[in-house]
Enzyme design. Structure first.
Site, PDB file in Angstrom:
ATOM      1  N   CYS A 163      -3.569  -9.090   5.496  1.00 48.13           N
ATOM      2  CA  CYS A 163      -3.224  -7.926   6.079  1.00 48.13           C
ATOM      3  C   CYS A 163      -3.500  -7.822   7.605  1.00 48.13           C
ATOM      4  O   CYS A 163      -4.751  -8.064   7.656  1.00 48.13           O
ATOM      5  CB  CYS A 163      -3.937  -6.732   5.301  1.00 48.13           C
ATOM      6  SG  CYS A 163      -3.552  -5.266   5.964  1.00 48.13           S
TER       7      CYS A 163
ATOM      8  N   ALA B 121       0.963  -1.459   0.033  1.00 41.05           N
ATOM      9  CA  ALA B 121       0.097   0.010  -0.028  1.00 41.05           C
ATOM     10  C   ALA B 121       0.947   1.180   0.061  1.00 41.05           C
ATOM     11  O   ALA B 121       1.998   1.241   0.763  1.00 41.05           O
ATOM     12  CB  ALA B 121      -1.035   0.068   1.239  1.00 41.05           C
TER      13      ALA B 121
HETATM   14  C1  LIG Z   1       4.330  -0.429   3.434  1.00 41.39           C
HETATM   15  C2  LIG Z   1       3.815  -1.878   3.227  1.00 41.39           C
HETATM   16  C3  LIG Z   1       2.716  -1.842   2.610  1.00 41.39           C
HETATM   17  C4  LIG Z   1       2.071  -3.081   2.785  1.00 41.39           C
HETATM   18  N1  LIG Z   1       0.929  -3.345   1.741  1.00 41.39           N
HETATM   19  C5  LIG Z   1       0.411  -4.669   1.417  1.00 41.39           C
HETATM   20  C6  LIG Z   1      -0.663  -4.978   0.661  1.00 41.39           C
HETATM   21  O1  LIG Z   1      -1.313  -3.737  -0.102  1.00 41.39           O
HETATM   22  N2  LIG Z   1      -1.230  -6.141   0.430  1.00 41.39           N
HETATM   23  C7  LIG Z   1      -0.457  -7.078   0.844  1.00 41.39           C
HETATM   24  O2  LIG Z   1      -0.729  -8.123   0.795  1.00 41.39           O
HETATM   25  N3  LIG Z   1       0.682  -7.074   1.658  1.00 41.39           N
HETATM   26  C8  LIG Z   1       1.210  -5.799   1.985  1.00 41.39           C
HETATM   27  N4  LIG Z   1       2.282  -5.613   2.843  1.00 41.39           N
HETATM   28  C9  LIG Z   1       2.983  -6.755   3.069  1.00 41.39           C
HETATM   29  C10 LIG Z   1       4.245  -7.131   2.075  1.00 41.39           C
HETATM   30  O3  LIG Z   1       3.529  -7.408   0.867  1.00 41.39           O
HETATM   31  C11 LIG Z   1       4.905  -8.385   2.527  1.00 41.39           C
HETATM   32  O4  LIG Z   1       4.043  -9.288   2.824  1.00 41.39           O
HETATM   33  C12 LIG Z   1       5.689  -7.957   3.992  1.00 41.39           C
HETATM   34  O5  LIG Z   1       6.047  -6.563   3.877  1.00 41.39           O
HETATM   35  C13 LIG Z   1       6.723  -9.045   4.089  1.00 41.39           C
HETATM   36  O6  LIG Z   1       7.652  -8.877   3.309  1.00 41.39           O
HETATM   37  P1  LIG Z   1       9.017  -8.224   3.100  1.00 41.39           P
HETATM   38  O7  LIG Z   1       9.890  -8.779   4.525  1.00 41.39           O
HETATM   39  O8  LIG Z   1       9.917  -8.608   2.057  1.00 41.39           O
HETATM   40  O9  LIG Z   1       8.705  -6.762   3.452  1.00 41.39           O
HETATM   41  C14 LIG Z   1       2.673  -4.432   3.194  1.00 41.39           C
HETATM   42  C15 LIG Z   1       3.853  -4.193   3.776  1.00 41.39           C
HETATM   43  C16 LIG Z   1       4.558  -2.706   3.671  1.00 41.39           C
HETATM   44  C17 LIG Z   1       5.641  -2.502   4.310  1.00 41.39           C
END
Ligand SMILES: Cc1cc2nc3c(=O)[nH]c(=O)nc-3n(C[C@H](O)[C@H](O)[C@H](O)COP(=O)(O)O)c2cc1C
Length: 323
Positions: A106, A23
């Site tokens: 989420c 997001a």
């Molecule tokens: C700023 C932000 C916004 C996110 N928005 C979504 C989203 O819209 N939909 C979703 O499924 N996950 C969302 N996530 C989760 C990420 O898709 C991901 O699952 C999570 O950050 C873990 O992965 P990473 O360690 O590579 O960041 C969001 C994470 C962050 C940090």
């Protein structure tokens, strides 16, 4: 080394590196930049199904794409199967993505409060109904993204129900909703899901660099990797990881000029697609200047600025000074 092709529905991807839906981050311009650096599939941020059906302009912009933004996925968030189906039909017709994803993970309070996102993890039957509605109606392949549940058999149950409902892929973030972002992504639990299913399973959580990418692929045996936070302000991560998985060697990178140059390219893409006014550019500028020499002064100056044009000029002039 470990870069493999990944097939989701009819779409065969040249590799298995995916940009996570985020997001306020994964707008069209950002997705294009990640793609330039080798992301094989990118997802929009979550789009609220109800808001989209109510013709909310902000929600519509989230789904916008362009011919060079392919293949891409649109993520929907909602809890009512009929509304999700209607919104997905609209997405299919209007944006024509290669895949439509359902957010089942989420953990934010307002999303859970509406019975969406990770609240759905406690209702495997409802999730099965939602995914079945979509796979039964759409021509577009459907994927889902989950978090873990406290007990492994519960995680496996929901994963199985998603597969039985006809999903073409499943992404697993290796944390529970209660954890939010604390602790580490649990790779063994992701592996258990991978072993349980026949559809492609994509591992997500804490992939920050070459080593964590390789480790996640090796320990989970998953079909793909999804990268989120590490790409914020740093789309070049896709090139680094891709290169390492293909050759076993690390790319030498000048972080300073790379990130500033990328911010410049990002702003150009935002301008090209008329997106400057729909994002918080100051926030994005913070991510792109994180950890760089002189970034504190740039950030301090940024804090006083509200206008997109002024922010762009400040960063552009800082870029020129640094080169
Ligand atoms: C700023 C932000 C916004 C996110 N928005 C979504 C989203 O819209 N939909 C979703 O499924 N996950 C969302 N996530 C989760 C990420 O898709 C991901 O699952 C999570 O950050 C873990 O992965 P990473 O360690 O590579 O960041 C969001 C994470 C962050 C940090």
């Amino acid at each position: 080394m470990r870069l493999k092709k990944l097939k989701i529905g009819r779409t065969e991807l040249p590799g298995n590196l995916l940009l996570a839906p985020m997001a306020d981050v994964t707008n069209l311009a950002f997705r294009l930049l990640c793609r330039r650096y080798g992301a094989d599939l990118t997802y929009t941020e979550m789009i609220n199904a109800d808001a989209l059906l109510n013709e909310n302009r902000k929600s519509f912009i989230k789904g916008l794409s362009s011919p060079d933004d392919r293949p891409f996925g649109v993520q929907l968030v909602g809890s009512c199967p009929e509304k999700l189906r209607e919104a997905a039909l609209f997405v299919e017709e209007e944006f024509k993505p290669e895949v439509i994803d359902v957010n089942v993970g989420c953990p934010s309070r307002c999303i859970i409060g509406a019975g969406c996102g990770s609240a759905l993890l406690n209702s495997p039957e409802l999730v099965h109904t939602i995914i079945s509605e979509l796979t039964g109606t759409l021509k577009t392949p459907v994927s889902a993204k989950i978090r873990l549940l406290g007990r492994e058999e519960k995680t496996l149950e929901i994963a199985r129900r998603i597969e039985e409902a006809g999903a073409s892929a499943l992404t697993v973030h290796g944390r529970t909703a209660a954890q939010m972002y604390s602790g580490n992504s649990d790779l063994m639990s992701i592996k258990a899901v991978k072993n349980e299913l026949s559809i492609p399973v994509i591992a997500n959580g804490d992939i920050r660099n070459e080593e964590s990418a390789e480790r996640t692929l090796e320990l989970t045996g998953c079909d793909g990797l999804m990268i989120g936070r590490a790409a914020m302000g740093n789309p070049f991560i896709f090139k680094r990881i891709r290169h390492y998985l293909e050759t076993g060697e690390k790319l030498e990178v000048d972080k300073q000029s790379r990130q500033l140059e990328d911010f410049d390219a990002y702003v150009s893409l935002l301008e090209e697609h008329n997106l400057i006014s729909s994002i918080n550019l100051r926030m994005h500028a913070h991510w792109f200047t994180k950890g760089l020499r002189g970034s504190r002064q740039v950030r301090e100056k940024l804090n006083g600025l509200k206008d997109g044009k002024a922010i762009t000029e400040l960063i552009r002039s800082s870029c020129q000074e640094q080169y």
